[in-house]
Enzyme design. Structure first.
Site, short mmCIF file in Angstrom:
data_model
loop_
_atom_site.label_atom_id
_atom_site.label_comp_id
_atom_site.label_asym_id
_atom_site.label_seq_id
_atom_site.Cartn_x
_atom_site.Cartn_y
_atom_site.Cartn_z
N SER A 144 41.48 42.85 41.09
CA SER A 144 42.40 43.91 40.66
C SER A 144 42.13 45.16 41.48
CB SER A 144 42.16 44.21 39.18
OG SER A 144 42.79 45.41 38.80
N TYR A 157 37.05 45.73 31.45
CA TYR A 157 37.88 45.07 32.48
C TYR A 157 37.40 45.46 33.87
CZ TYR A 157 42.12 43.72 35.05
OH TYR A 157 43.01 43.15 35.93
#
Length: 275
Positions: A144, A157
């Site tokens: 990401s 995350y």
């Protein structure tokens, strides 16, 4: 790209029934690959397998597998090898997220995010690696932009994505001479259900989503870029203008990045001094 690169190759995709995983399955099926799709939703697995067979005449093995369960991953990879004879490409796509400040996030949420995002990729790769080595295959890991541009209220995350880079950049060096490629992919904001299913601090599912301040990519666009990267056996793929802008600002102007860019990337309103 032509079909030759993955014609008759065996491609395993985790989290393969929705979002980027689903788009990847469609793209590799179009390229003539044999597919093994891992997901935790039985009904979606059955329906998607039938769709791929009916529309693309794809050879698909659908496996219910929670990637956070190491034994389930071992059994899934063994099933793929038994069915197809080996694994040429493993795509670690399964992932979850959350929206909650560090101080408001239960330990169980950190553990669950790491179990799926980090250990899920580790588990699948560990059990697929012998076959990947034998066939000089490759591993693709969905990271990401948060791996280098941390988002507010996503501490678990963000940590899981940083951990993936530490693990798979090391693995890349260890298996390079044995003919296995490792590609880390950092997509920008993509129109998937991951935000709709985000956890909050107590572990429940969030009831509302945040608006994205940047253009959102379609999963098919991301899948096409990943497919082309796989054909070229690239080592890293950064997929949106947001990503490279954030990376440059974070590196050369860290204070500016933290003050202005991080809130925008996180979907948090930036307040002026007069507010």
């Amino acid at each position: 790209m032509g079909r030759a690169a993955f014609q008759q190759k065996v491609v395993v995709i985790t989290g393969g029934c929705a979002g980027i995983g689903r788009a990847l399955a469609l793209r590799f099926a179009q390229a003539g690959a044999h597919l093994a799709i891992l997901d935790i939703h039985d009904e979606s697995l059955v329906a998607f397998r039938q769709q791929l067979h009916d529309k693309l005449n794809a050879d698909v093995l659908a496996i219910n597998c929670d990637v956070s369960d190491d034994q389930a991953c071992a059994e899934a990879m063994a099933q793929v090898v038994e069915h197809f004879g080996g694994i040429d490409l493993l795509i670690n796509n399964a992932g979850i997220t959350h929206r909650s400040a560090f101080a408001d996030t239960d330990l169980a949420v950190f553990q669950r995010i790491m179990a799926v995002n980090y250990f899920g990729a580790l588990n699948c790769t560990r059990h697929a690696l012998p076959s990947l080595l034998a066939r000089r295959g490759q591993v693709i890991v969905l990271s990401s932009l948060s791996s280098f541009a941390p988002l507010l209220n996503r501490s678990a995350y963000n940590a899981s994505k940083h951990a993936l880079h530490g693990l798979f950049e090391t693995l890349r060096m260890e298996v390079r001479e044995q003919g296995v490629n490792v590609m880390l992919v950092s997509p920008g904001f993509t129109a998937t259900d991951i935000r709709k299913n985000a956890l909050v601090g107590d572990g429940s599912v969030a009831q509302a989503t945040t608006a994205m301040p940047f253009k959102v990519s379609a999963p098919a666009e991301v899948a096409e870029a990943i497919y082309r990267g796989a054909c070229r056996r690239k080592r890293q793929l950064i997929l949106s203008n947001v990503d490279w802008q954030a990376r440059l600002i974070a590196r050369f102007f860290p204070r500016l990045f933290e003050r202005w860019m991080v809130p925008r990337l996180s979907g948090v309103k930036v307040r002026s001094q007069g507010e």
